[in-house]
Write a protein that holds these residues in place. Structure first.
Motif, PDB file in Angstrom:
ATOM      1  N   VAL A 318      26.010 -22.513  -7.711  1.00  0.00           N
ATOM      2  CA  VAL A 318      26.231 -23.929  -7.410  1.00  0.00           C
ATOM      3  C   VAL A 318      27.035 -24.112  -6.126  1.00  0.00           C
ATOM      4  O   VAL A 318      26.728 -24.969  -5.293  1.00  0.00           O
ATOM      5  CB  VAL A 318      26.929 -24.621  -8.592  1.00  0.00           C
ATOM      6  CG1 VAL A 318      27.224 -26.077  -8.253  1.00  0.00           C
ATOM      7  CG2 VAL A 318      26.070 -24.557  -9.834  1.00  0.00           C
ATOM      8  N   SER A 319      28.072 -23.297  -5.950  1.00  0.00           N
ATOM      9  CA  SER A 319      28.912 -23.455  -4.764  1.00  0.00           C
ATOM     10  C   SER A 319      28.106 -23.264  -3.486  1.00  0.00           C
ATOM     11  O   SER A 319      28.329 -23.956  -2.487  1.00  0.00           O
ATOM     12  CB  SER A 319      30.076 -22.464  -4.812  1.00  0.00           C
ATOM     13  OG  SER A 319      29.593 -21.139  -4.976  1.00  0.00           O
ATOM     14  N   GLY A 320      27.176 -22.326  -3.492  1.00  0.00           N
ATOM     15  CA  GLY A 320      26.347 -22.086  -2.317  1.00  0.00           C
ATOM     16  C   GLY A 320      25.326 -23.174  -2.071  1.00  0.00           C
ATOM     17  O   GLY A 320      24.893 -23.385  -0.931  1.00  0.00           O
ATOM     18  N   LEU A 321      24.927 -23.862  -3.130  1.00  0.00           N
ATOM     19  CA  LEU A 321      23.932 -24.919  -3.001  1.00  0.00           C
ATOM     20  C   LEU A 321      24.502 -26.204  -2.405  1.00  0.00           C
ATOM     21  O   LEU A 321      23.807 -26.916  -1.674  1.00  0.00           O
ATOM     22  CB  LEU A 321      23.318 -25.242  -4.361  1.00  0.00           C
ATOM     23  CG  LEU A 321      22.383 -24.194  -4.980  1.00  0.00           C
ATOM     24  CD1 LEU A 321      22.042 -24.581  -6.418  1.00  0.00           C
ATOM     25  CD2 LEU A 321      21.111 -24.052  -4.156  1.00  0.00           C
ATOM     26  N   ILE A 322      25.771 -26.518  -2.708  1.00  0.00           N
ATOM     27  CA  ILE A 322      26.257 -27.862  -2.365  1.00  0.00           C
ATOM     28  C   ILE A 322      27.504 -27.890  -1.486  1.00  0.00           C
ATOM     29  O   ILE A 322      27.862 -28.951  -0.979  1.00  0.00           O
ATOM     30  CB  ILE A 322      26.523 -28.687  -3.641  1.00  0.00           C
ATOM     31  CG1 ILE A 322      27.692 -28.108  -4.427  1.00  0.00           C
ATOM     32  CG2 ILE A 322      25.280 -28.766  -4.506  1.00  0.00           C
ATOM     33  CD1 ILE A 322      28.082 -28.974  -5.604  1.00  0.00           C
ATOM     34  N   LEU A 323      28.171 -26.744  -1.293  1.00  0.00           N
ATOM     35  CA  LEU A 323      29.364 -26.734  -0.453  1.00  0.00           C
ATOM     36  C   LEU A 323      29.061 -26.104   0.905  1.00  0.00           C
ATOM     37  O   LEU A 323      28.069 -25.393   1.064  1.00  0.00           O
ATOM     38  CB  LEU A 323      30.490 -25.949  -1.143  1.00  0.00           C
ATOM     39  CG  LEU A 323      30.990 -26.475  -2.491  1.00  0.00           C
ATOM     40  CD1 LEU A 323      32.026 -25.520  -3.074  1.00  0.00           C
ATOM     41  CD2 LEU A 323      31.593 -27.876  -2.334  1.00  0.00           C
ATOM     42  N   ASP A 324      29.939 -26.353   1.873  1.00  0.00           N
ATOM     43  CA  ASP A 324      29.854 -25.645   3.146  1.00  0.00           C
ATOM     44  C   ASP A 324      31.239 -25.095   3.489  1.00  0.00           C
ATOM     45  O   ASP A 324      32.235 -25.425   2.838  1.00  0.00           O
ATOM     46  CB  ASP A 324      29.315 -26.547   4.254  1.00  0.00           C
ATOM     47  CG  ASP A 324      30.229 -27.714   4.568  1.00  0.00           C
ATOM     48  OD1 ASP A 324      31.314 -27.481   5.144  1.00  0.00           O
ATOM     49  OD2 ASP A 324      29.879 -28.871   4.240  1.00  0.00           O
ATOM     50  N   ASP A 325      31.287 -24.269   4.526  1.00  0.00           N
ATOM     51  CA  ASP A 325      32.497 -23.484   4.758  1.00  0.00           C
ATOM     52  C   ASP A 325      33.602 -24.212   5.527  1.00  0.00           C
ATOM     53  O   ASP A 325      34.629 -23.591   5.835  1.00  0.00           O
ATOM     54  CB  ASP A 325      32.138 -22.188   5.489  1.00  0.00           C
ATOM     55  CG  ASP A 325      31.669 -22.426   6.918  1.00  0.00           C
ATOM     56  OD1 ASP A 325      31.437 -23.589   7.297  1.00  0.00           O
ATOM     57  OD2 ASP A 325      31.535 -21.429   7.660  1.00  0.00           O
ATOM     58  N   HIS A 326      33.445 -25.489   5.838  1.00  0.00           N
ATOM     59  CA  HIS A 326      34.486 -26.159   6.635  1.00  0.00           C
ATOM     60  C   HIS A 326      35.827 -26.174   5.904  1.00  0.00           C
ATOM     61  O   HIS A 326      36.888 -26.236   6.540  1.00  0.00           O
ATOM     62  CB  HIS A 326      34.056 -27.587   7.006  1.00  0.00           C
ATOM     63  CG  HIS A 326      34.286 -28.598   5.925  1.00  0.00           C
ATOM     64  ND1 HIS A 326      33.394 -28.816   4.893  1.00  0.00           N
ATOM     65  CD2 HIS A 326      35.332 -29.456   5.720  1.00  0.00           C
ATOM     66  CE1 HIS A 326      33.857 -29.767   4.102  1.00  0.00           C
ATOM     67  NE2 HIS A 326      35.025 -30.174   4.574  1.00  0.00           N
ATOM     68  N   TRP A 327      35.793 -26.106   4.573  1.00  0.00           N
ATOM     69  CA  TRP A 327      37.023 -26.114   3.787  1.00  0.00           C
ATOM     70  C   TRP A 327      37.911 -24.911   4.107  1.00  0.00           C
ATOM     71  O   TRP A 327      39.144 -24.990   3.982  1.00  0.00           O
ATOM     72  CB  TRP A 327      36.706 -26.128   2.293  1.00  0.00           C
ATOM     73  CG  TRP A 327      36.031 -27.374   1.820  1.00  0.00           C
ATOM     74  CD1 TRP A 327      34.710 -27.546   1.515  1.00  0.00           C
ATOM     75  CD2 TRP A 327      36.652 -28.649   1.599  1.00  0.00           C
ATOM     76  NE1 TRP A 327      34.453 -28.831   1.121  1.00  0.00           N
ATOM     77  CE2 TRP A 327      35.638 -29.537   1.152  1.00  0.00           C
ATOM     78  CE3 TRP A 327      37.956 -29.118   1.723  1.00  0.00           C
ATOM     79  CZ2 TRP A 327      35.896 -30.862   0.853  1.00  0.00           C
ATOM     80  CZ3 TRP A 327      38.220 -30.445   1.418  1.00  0.00           C
ATOM     81  CH2 TRP A 327      37.196 -31.306   0.986  1.00  0.00           C
ATOM     82  N   LEU A 328      37.298 -23.801   4.516  1.00  0.00           N
ATOM     83  CA  LEU A 328      38.084 -22.595   4.789  1.00  0.00           C
ATOM     84  C   LEU A 328      38.960 -22.741   6.027  1.00  0.00           C
ATOM     85  O   LEU A 328      39.878 -21.948   6.245  1.00  0.00           O
ATOM     86  CB  LEU A 328      37.146 -21.398   4.956  1.00  0.00           C
ATOM     87  CG  LEU A 328      36.420 -20.967   3.671  1.00  0.00           C
ATOM     88  CD1 LEU A 328      35.236 -20.071   3.990  1.00  0.00           C
ATOM     89  CD2 LEU A 328      37.382 -20.267   2.731  1.00  0.00           C
ATOM     90  N   TRP A 329      38.680 -23.759   6.843  1.00  0.00           N
ATOM     91  CA  TRP A 329      39.492 -24.025   8.032  1.00  0.00           C
ATOM     92  C   TRP A 329      40.546 -25.109   7.780  1.00  0.00           C
ATOM     93  O   TRP A 329      41.216 -25.544   8.710  1.00  0.00           O
ATOM     94  CB  TRP A 329      38.583 -24.429   9.184  1.00  0.00           C
ATOM     95  CG  TRP A 329      38.055 -23.253   9.961  1.00  0.00           C
ATOM     96  CD1 TRP A 329      38.517 -22.783  11.155  1.00  0.00           C
ATOM     97  CD2 TRP A 329      36.971 -22.400   9.600  1.00  0.00           C
ATOM     98  NE1 TRP A 329      37.784 -21.684  11.556  1.00  0.00           N
ATOM     99  CE2 TRP A 329      36.822 -21.425  10.618  1.00  0.00           C
ATOM    100  CE3 TRP A 329      36.106 -22.341   8.511  1.00  0.00           C
ATOM    101  CZ2 TRP A 329      35.863 -20.426  10.586  1.00  0.00           C
ATOM    102  CZ3 TRP A 329      35.137 -21.342   8.468  1.00  0.00           C
ATOM    103  CH2 TRP A 329      35.020 -20.404   9.497  1.00  0.00           C
ATOM    104  N   ASP A 330      40.702 -25.546   6.521  1.00  0.00           N
ATOM    105  CA  ASP A 330      41.706 -26.563   6.215  1.00  0.00           C
ATOM    106  C   ASP A 330      43.102 -26.018   6.516  1.00  0.00           C
ATOM    107  O   ASP A 330      43.414 -24.873   6.181  1.00  0.00           O
ATOM    108  CB  ASP A 330      41.612 -26.966   4.741  1.00  0.00           C
ATOM    109  CG  ASP A 330      42.361 -28.253   4.446  1.00  0.00           C
ATOM    110  OD1 ASP A 330      41.705 -29.301   4.315  1.00  0.00           O
ATOM    111  OD2 ASP A 330      43.617 -28.209   4.361  1.00  0.00           O
ATOM    112  N   PRO A 331      43.960 -26.809   7.145  1.00  0.00           N
ATOM    113  CA  PRO A 331      45.315 -26.326   7.478  1.00  0.00           C
ATOM    114  C   PRO A 331      46.187 -26.057   6.257  1.00  0.00           C
ATOM    115  O   PRO A 331      47.173 -25.318   6.359  1.00  0.00           O
ATOM    116  CB  PRO A 331      45.894 -27.450   8.341  1.00  0.00           C
ATOM    117  CG  PRO A 331      45.070 -28.656   8.029  1.00  0.00           C
ATOM    118  CD  PRO A 331      43.708 -28.150   7.694  1.00  0.00           C
ATOM    119  N   ASP A 332      45.840 -26.647   5.124  1.00  0.00           N
ATOM    120  CA  ASP A 332      46.593 -26.401   3.880  1.00  0.00           C
ATOM    121  C   ASP A 332      46.047 -25.135   3.226  1.00  0.00           C
ATOM    122  O   ASP A 332      44.903 -25.101   2.776  1.00  0.00           O
ATOM    123  CB  ASP A 332      46.434 -27.604   2.944  1.00  0.00           C
ATOM    124  CG  ASP A 332      47.314 -27.498   1.696  1.00  0.00           C
ATOM    125  OD1 ASP A 332      47.568 -26.366   1.242  1.00  0.00           O
ATOM    126  OD2 ASP A 332      47.725 -28.550   1.183  1.00  0.00           O
TER     127      ASP A 332
END
Length: 639
Positions: A318-332
């Protein structure tokens, strides 16, 4: 052995006590989970009452959906089994009736990929078999298949460990088995797992160098063993050596945060490992299951293989179907780190391509790779992304998100939804139609989904023990309002009614439909080789000269200009030559003695050399001392 009767007596004594005096321990355990473990949302979980555990249930007026068709019908359940599926079923008073008018009645979901109570990267996943399964039931999943990790490579010890971990299970489950090393003991234990323990799949990690990763030679041995046992080979497909190099590169560049995780293991490494595993499986001619397909690179390799007729299963999560990797660059860091999983969540575009592949049959079913760690555990990698425990949640969210993303958008139908969330998994792992179907005789694992009801996902209301959720704040349409597991209503009115220890281990037999035709294709392969080629052997048994015949041939009528090389070409066909003596004076010119170590075919030698007037001699004639003898000795020829 002498203690076994004593243990049995103690066991039956306690069982008798439980039957005579219902213990409050089950209730206490469930209440403890709901109140102490959950935190917010305590009101959504309670201990089952006698009415909720009714063994007779009638679901009226819904649209019953199977993978092959849907129909308006009632469903009658008794003692955990579906008894009838037909319109207008009449029942007595002591039956719990559920109104499903305007709703879909479907088989409960089966998640093929979870990691509960898994020891990994210096810690253990936060969800055990009770909390993880409770979350699954709240989301409409009624069975999952977890991965047993061997203990120091030992399969039997690993299985026993997971038996203990799963004692508090509250829904049905099965096991895959990981293979992390190879020797004769592992090969024998694989047979025990298949024939005695109900495991029909083995996973090989091509990543996690230094811990779980296997090399190609081990993978080949494993593929061959899986084929012989009728077990499905599974791979985590990333090039572990290249990932290790990528991690070093990121650290050298000063990239230590969660974004370094994605940058160190790009899609090309997933594609390479997927391609390699597929080709090795084709070489062995055994089915292959690729877990958590996260990239276009890997999906393309699966598509090519399937188009060529190879039996390859692709499992997106599911995570691969609907998420993208921009979250990994979050400053938090807390936000960014919760999205760390392997293979990584990919950039925009990969998810939509995977959805398309799922809707067209290139990929076959949806898993979660549910492997949860809380924010404290994720903080182990605060200064080094390599130490962030890999994993995200999904057991509770999978059915809702898949419905909203795939059915709500019009990409697939309701029957397709049942196929990719339940039926295909049951077929692949050989438990259909016991699981994955609403048919008479099937297990009563059923959900009622309201397509017009909405939901919102938050870490405050979910049932996982994790304090984070990678789908935080996501809203959607299509909600599971009722979950029935094993003939018991366990989720209704946003309330869980679960019993620790009520889940059953489901044994999965070998040789699923994926093995159909394997023997025939092996036979076709062998017949296509046009080999071995039948050639005239130079070493035919029982055709040598008898021992009373000397191994010296006296040859006359030789051309005067014949060379020693030509002599070896002619006479070397019939045996290993020790020496050739060529006549050197006027009396012996045109003659030679050929001395053999052995003659392979005496008759053939005499026949073929008859033109040279060959005769066997016990010994060569004595030469005149004045004769200049020409002797040519070959290099030693192996026999």
């Amino acid at each position: 052995m002498a203690l076994r009767p004593i243990y049995d007596a103690i066991f039956f004594f306690f069982i008798s006590l439980l039957l005579l005096f219902p213990s409050p321990s089950v209730s206490d355990s469930a209440t403890q989970f709901c109140s102490a473990e959950r935190g917010p949302g305590v009101e959504s979980c309670r201990v089952p009452s006698s009415s909720s555990s009714s063994t007779r249930i009638l679901i009226k007026g819904g649209t019953v959906v199977n993978a092959h068709h849907q129909q308006l019908a009632d469903v009658y359940v008794e003692d955990g089994i579906i008894v009838a599926v037909q319109p207008n079923i009449k029942v007595g008073d002591e039956v719990t009736v559920l109104d499903a008018t305007g709703k879909f009645v479907m088989p409960g979901g089966i998640d093929p990929h979870t990691h509960l109570a898994m020891e990994f990267m210096g810690t253990e996943t936060i969800d055990d078999f009770f909390s993880g399964q409770a979350a699954a039931l709240a989301g409409g999943t009624t069975m999952h298949i977890d991965f047993v990790i061997p203990v120091n490579g030992n399969l039997v010890a690993g299985f026993e460990s997971y038996e203990n971990k799963s004692r508090n299970a509250c829904m049905d489950y099965g096991f895959h088995m990981a293979i992390t090393k190879w020797d004769d003991g592992v090969s024998k234990d694989m047979e025990i797992m298949v024939k005695e323990k109900g495991i029909n799949s083995f996973k090989f990690f091509l990543a996690y160098k230094g811990s779980l990763m296997v090399t190609d030679d081990l993978l080949l041995e494993g593929l061959k063993r899986c084929k012989s046992l009728g077990a499905l080979a599974m791979v985590h497909a990333e090039n572990g050596d290249a990932v290790f190099e990528g991690q070093k590169r990121m650290i050298e560049l000063g990239i230590t945060g969660p974004e370094g995780h994605a940058l160190s293991r790009p899609p090309v490494l997933e594609g390479e490992a997927t391609s390699r595993a597929i080709r090795l499986a084709r070489f062995v001619n055994t089915p292959l299951y690729v877990v958590h397909v996260m990239s276009v690179d890997a999906m393309d390799e699966i598509a090519k293989a399937r188009k060529a007729g190879q039996k390859v299963i692709g499992e997106p999560v599911v995570s691969g179907l609907i998420l993208d990797d921009h979250w990994l660059w979050d400053p938090d860091f807390t936000i960014a780190s919760k999205y760390v999983m392997s293979p990584p969540i990919r950039p925009v575009g990969h998810g939509k391509a995977l959805q398309d592949a799922l809707s067209t049959g290139i990929l076959q079913l949806v898993g979660t790779d549910h492997c949860t760690f809380n924010s404290t555990q994720k903080a182990l990698g605060l200064d080094d992304f390599r130490k962030i425990p890999n994993g995200v949640n999904g057991l509770e969210e999978r059915m809702h998100l898949t419905w909203d993303t795939m059915v709500g958008s019009g990409q697939i139908s309701a029957t397709d939804f049942v196929r990719i969330t339940s039926t295909e998994c049951a077929k692949i792992f050989n438990i259909y139609p016991r699981k994955g179907a609403i048919l008479p005789g099937s297990d009563a694992d059923i959900i009622i989904l309201n397509p017009n009801s909405s939901y919102e996902i938050t870490s405050k209301s979910h049932h996982s023990r994790s304090d984070t959720n990678v789908y935080e704040g996501r809203r959607g349409q299509g909600k599971v309002e009722v979950t029935i597991a094993g003939g018991r209503i366990v989720w209704e009115n946003d309330e869980l009614k679960v019993v620790p220890g009520s889940g059953k281990y489901v044994e999965m037999p070998p040789f699923s439909y994926l093995f159909d035709g394997i023997e025939k294709s092996d036979a076709n392969y062998l017949s296509s080789l046009r080999a071995p080629v039948k050639r005239v052997s130079l070493r035919k048994q029982n055709t040598r000269l008898p021992p009373e015949v000397n191994r010296v041939l006296y040859v006359r009528n030789l051309p005067f200009n014949i060379t020693s090389e030509e002599m070896y070409d002619i006479f070397g066909k019939y045996g290993a030559i020790r020496q050739i003596r060529i006549g050197c004076n006027k009396d012996t010119k045109g003659t030679a003695f050929v001395v053999y170590e052995d003659i392979y075919d005496a008759k053939q030698a005499v026949d073929h050399l008859s033109g040279f007037n060959v005769a066997n001699r016990r010994r060569a004639r004595k030469r005149s001392p004045s004769c200049r003898r020409s002797t040519v000795s070959p290099p030693k020829i192996s026999k």
